[in-house]
Design a protein around this motif. Structure first.
Motif, PDB file in Angstrom:
ATOM      1  N   LYS A  49       0.833  -1.208   0.000  1.00 56.88           N
ATOM      2  CA  LYS A  49       0.000   0.000   0.000  1.00 56.88           C
ATOM      3  C   LYS A  49       0.868   1.259   0.000  1.00 56.88           C
ATOM      4  O   LYS A  49       0.621   2.187  -0.776  1.00 56.88           O
ATOM      5  N   CYS A  50       1.879   1.293   0.861  1.00 55.61           N
ATOM      6  CA  CYS A  50       2.658   2.519   1.065  1.00 55.61           C
ATOM      7  C   CYS A  50       3.776   2.722   0.046  1.00 55.61           C
ATOM      8  O   CYS A  50       4.098   3.857  -0.287  1.00 55.61           O
ATOM      9  N   TRP A  51       4.381   1.670  -0.398  1.00 53.03           N
ATOM     10  CA  TRP A  51       5.527   1.800  -1.293  1.00 53.03           C
ATOM     11  C   TRP A  51       5.155   1.647  -2.766  1.00 53.03           C
ATOM     12  O   TRP A  51       5.633   2.382  -3.604  1.00 53.03           O
ATOM     13  N   ILE A  52       4.314   0.663  -3.071  1.00 50.46           N
ATOM     14  CA  ILE A  52       4.055   0.311  -4.470  1.00 50.46           C
ATOM     15  C   ILE A  52       2.762   0.955  -4.987  1.00 50.46           C
ATOM     16  O   ILE A  52       2.787   1.713  -5.948  1.00 50.46           O
ATOM     17  N   ALA A  53       1.640   0.651  -4.341  1.00 50.59           N
ATOM     18  CA  ALA A  53       0.344   1.148  -4.820  1.00 50.59           C
ATOM     19  C   ALA A  53       0.239   2.665  -4.759  1.00 50.59           C
ATOM     20  O   ALA A  53      -0.438   3.279  -5.589  1.00 50.59           O
ATOM     21  N   LYS A  60       9.706   3.685  -6.984  1.00 52.94           N
ATOM     22  CA  LYS A  60       9.159   3.482  -8.328  1.00 52.94           C
ATOM     23  C   LYS A  60      10.020   2.569  -9.196  1.00 52.94           C
ATOM     24  O   LYS A  60       9.527   1.956 -10.128  1.00 52.94           O
ATOM     25  N   GLN A  61      11.303   2.445  -8.891  1.00 52.83           N
ATOM     26  CA  GLN A  61      12.161   1.575  -9.700  1.00 52.83           C
ATOM     27  C   GLN A  61      12.168   0.121  -9.211  1.00 52.83           C
ATOM     28  O   GLN A  61      12.915  -0.697  -9.716  1.00 52.83           O
ATOM     29  N   TYR A  62      11.271  -0.191  -8.247  1.00 52.37           N
ATOM     30  CA  TYR A  62      11.195  -1.547  -7.704  1.00 52.37           C
ATOM     31  C   TYR A  62       9.780  -2.092  -7.838  1.00 52.37           C
ATOM     32  O   TYR A  62       8.817  -1.343  -7.919  1.00 52.37           O
ATOM     33  N   GLN A  63       9.695  -3.400  -7.824  1.00 53.50           N
ATOM     34  CA  GLN A  63       8.396  -4.046  -7.709  1.00 53.50           C
ATOM     35  C   GLN A  63       8.489  -5.116  -6.644  1.00 53.50           C
ATOM     36  O   GLN A  63       9.572  -5.585  -6.302  1.00 53.50           O
ATOM     37  N   MET A  64       7.338  -5.473  -6.138  1.00 54.95           N
ATOM     38  CA  MET A  64       7.262  -6.387  -5.010  1.00 54.95           C
ATOM     39  C   MET A  64       6.931  -7.786  -5.504  1.00 54.95           C
ATOM     40  O   MET A  64       6.027  -7.965  -6.319  1.00 54.95           O
ATOM     41  N   ALA A  65       7.671  -8.762  -5.008  1.00 56.35           N
ATOM     42  CA  ALA A  65       7.398 -10.172  -5.304  1.00 56.35           C
ATOM     43  C   ALA A  65       7.010 -10.852  -3.996  1.00 56.35           C
ATOM     44  O   ALA A  65       7.846 -11.037  -3.109  1.00 56.35           O
ATOM     45  N   ASN A  66       5.732 -11.178  -3.875  1.00 52.76           N
ATOM     46  CA  ASN A  66       5.243 -11.831  -2.653  1.00 52.76           C
ATOM     47  C   ASN A  66       5.529 -13.318  -2.687  1.00 52.76           C
ATOM     48  O   ASN A  66       5.264 -13.991  -3.684  1.00 52.76           O
ATOM     49  N   ILE A 121       9.201  -0.852   8.336  1.00 53.08           N
ATOM     50  CA  ILE A 121       8.961  -2.259   8.704  1.00 53.08           C
ATOM     51  C   ILE A 121       8.700  -2.377  10.205  1.00 53.08           C
ATOM     52  O   ILE A 121       7.771  -3.077  10.634  1.00 53.08           O
ATOM     53  N   ALA A 122       9.490  -1.691  11.031  1.00 54.90           N
ATOM     54  CA  ALA A 122       9.302  -1.752  12.486  1.00 54.90           C
ATOM     55  C   ALA A 122       7.920  -1.235  12.883  1.00 54.90           C
ATOM     56  O   ALA A 122       7.244  -1.826  13.727  1.00 54.90           O
ATOM     57  N   ARG A 123       7.477  -0.143  12.265  1.00 56.58           N
ATOM     58  CA  ARG A 123       6.163   0.433  12.562  1.00 56.58           C
ATOM     59  C   ARG A 123       5.048  -0.535  12.163  1.00 56.58           C
ATOM     60  O   ARG A 123       4.115  -0.785  12.925  1.00 56.58           O
ATOM     61  N   TRP A 124       5.165  -1.110  10.973  1.00 58.17           N
ATOM     62  CA  TRP A 124       4.128  -2.033  10.495  1.00 58.17           C
ATOM     63  C   TRP A 124       4.102  -3.305  11.325  1.00 58.17           C
ATOM     64  O   TRP A 124       3.042  -3.839  11.618  1.00 58.17           O
ATOM     65  N   GLN A 125       5.261  -3.796  11.700  1.00 61.67           N
ATOM     66  CA  GLN A 125       5.329  -5.012  12.517  1.00 61.67           C
ATOM     67  C   GLN A 125       4.681  -4.770  13.879  1.00 61.67           C
ATOM     68  O   GLN A 125       4.078  -5.674  14.454  1.00 61.67           O
ATOM     69  N   ALA A 126       4.789  -3.540  14.387  1.00 57.30           N
ATOM     70  CA  ALA A 126       4.188  -3.197  15.681  1.00 57.30           C
ATOM     71  C   ALA A 126       2.674  -3.008  15.578  1.00 57.30           C
ATOM     72  O   ALA A 126       2.016  -2.786  16.584  1.00 57.30           O
ATOM     73  N   GLY A 127       2.131  -3.086  14.367  1.00 56.60           N
ATOM     74  CA  GLY A 127       0.690  -2.996  14.191  1.00 56.60           C
ATOM     75  C   GLY A 127       0.180  -1.654  13.716  1.00 56.60           C
ATOM     76  O   GLY A 127      -1.024  -1.451  13.570  1.00 56.60           O
ATOM     77  N   ASN A 128       1.075  -0.702  13.444  1.00 55.37           N
ATOM     78  CA  ASN A 128       0.667   0.609  12.938  1.00 55.37           C
ATOM     79  C   ASN A 128       0.783   0.587  11.416  1.00 55.37           C
ATOM     80  O   ASN A 128       1.893   0.617  10.883  1.00 55.37           O
ATOM     81  N   PRO A 129      -0.336   0.565  10.688  1.00 54.63           N
ATOM     82  CA  PRO A 129      -0.284   0.458   9.222  1.00 54.63           C
ATOM     83  C   PRO A 129      -0.050   1.781   8.498  1.00 54.63           C
ATOM     84  O   PRO A 129      -0.099   1.832   7.267  1.00 54.63           O
ATOM     85  N   ALA A 130       0.233   2.862   9.233  1.00 60.51           N
ATOM     86  CA  ALA A 130       0.427   4.168   8.604  1.00 60.51           C
ATOM     87  C   ALA A 130       1.615   4.131   7.648  1.00 60.51           C
ATOM     88  O   ALA A 130       2.590   3.429   7.868  1.00 60.51           O
ATOM     89  N   CYS A 131       1.517   4.910   6.590  1.00 61.15           N
ATOM     90  CA  CYS A 131       2.575   4.943   5.597  1.00 61.15           C
ATOM     91  C   CYS A 131       3.767   5.783   6.032  1.00 61.15           C
ATOM     92  O   CYS A 131       4.870   5.578   5.551  1.00 61.15           O
ATOM     93  N   ALA A 132       3.556   6.730   6.912  1.00 60.88           N
ATOM     94  CA  ALA A 132       4.662   7.566   7.363  1.00 60.88           C
ATOM     95  C   ALA A 132       4.621   7.696   8.881  1.00 60.88           C
ATOM     96  O   ALA A 132       3.544   7.681   9.482  1.00 60.88           O
ATOM     97  N   ALA A 133       5.799   7.802   9.449  1.00 62.39           N
ATOM     98  CA  ALA A 133       5.873   7.985  10.896  1.00 62.39           C
ATOM     99  C   ALA A 133       5.275   9.347  11.250  1.00 62.39           C
ATOM    100  O   ALA A 133       5.470  10.322  10.540  1.00 62.39           O
ATOM    101  N   THR A 134       4.555   9.396  12.345  1.00 62.17           N
ATOM    102  CA  THR A 134       3.979  10.668  12.796  1.00 62.17           C
ATOM    103  C   THR A 134       4.881  11.257  13.864  1.00 62.17           C
ATOM    104  O   THR A 134       5.447  10.534  14.680  1.00 62.17           O
TER     105      THR A 134
END
Length: 135
Positions: A49-53, A60-66, A121-134
């Motif tokens: 959501k935050c990096w690719i979509a 922009k020069q990367y794509q994600m392979a799940n 990654i640390a923020r998302w792993q902690a359960g905060n789905p925000a795209c940027a640190a507040t």
């Protein structure tokens, strides 16, 4: 007559015993997913959501392979060059076994973008789905 009274008494005793028992406690239904898969799903959804979509220019020069459906017990996703999907991964984000700890490694971690990747990654792993640190 005695038989019918006995039957009535036995039935009444059975009902009384049944009403005294505690009600069964509901137990959570296990999802069947390991801790590592649950952690990686959470991180991968936010990363996509935050990096690719979002078309973040830094990614922009990367794509994600799940590779979350790994039979090795190591769900992961990779960032690879956008123009070379089969290319060498530049970032690996994975968790193993029944641990919710997420490991991050690859050449991008040594890039100036590495600090941002680590904090995202640390923020998302902690359960905060925000795209940027507040702040």
């Amino acid at each position: 007559m005695i038989k019918s009274k006995t039957i009535v008494l036995v039935a009444a005793a059975g009902l009384a015993l049944a009403s005294c028992q505690s009600t069964p406690k509901s137990t959570p239904v296990p999802s069947g997913k390991s801790a590592s898969l649950l952690a990686m799903e959470q991180v991968a959804i936010a990363a996509h959501k935050c990096w690719i979509a979002s078309k973040d220019p830094a990614f922009k020069q990367y794509q994600m392979a799940n590779e979350l459906n790994s039979f090795s017990g190591t769900p992961r996703f990779l960032l690879v060059p956008a123009k070379h999907y089969g290319g060498k991964p530049l970032l690996v984000v994975q968790a193993q076994g029944n641990s919710s700890h997420v490991d991050v490694f690859g050449p991008l971690m040594n890039d100036p973008l590495g600090a941002r990747i680590g904090s995202d990654i640390a923020r998302w792993q902690a359960g905060n789905p925000a795209c940027a640190a507040t702040a």
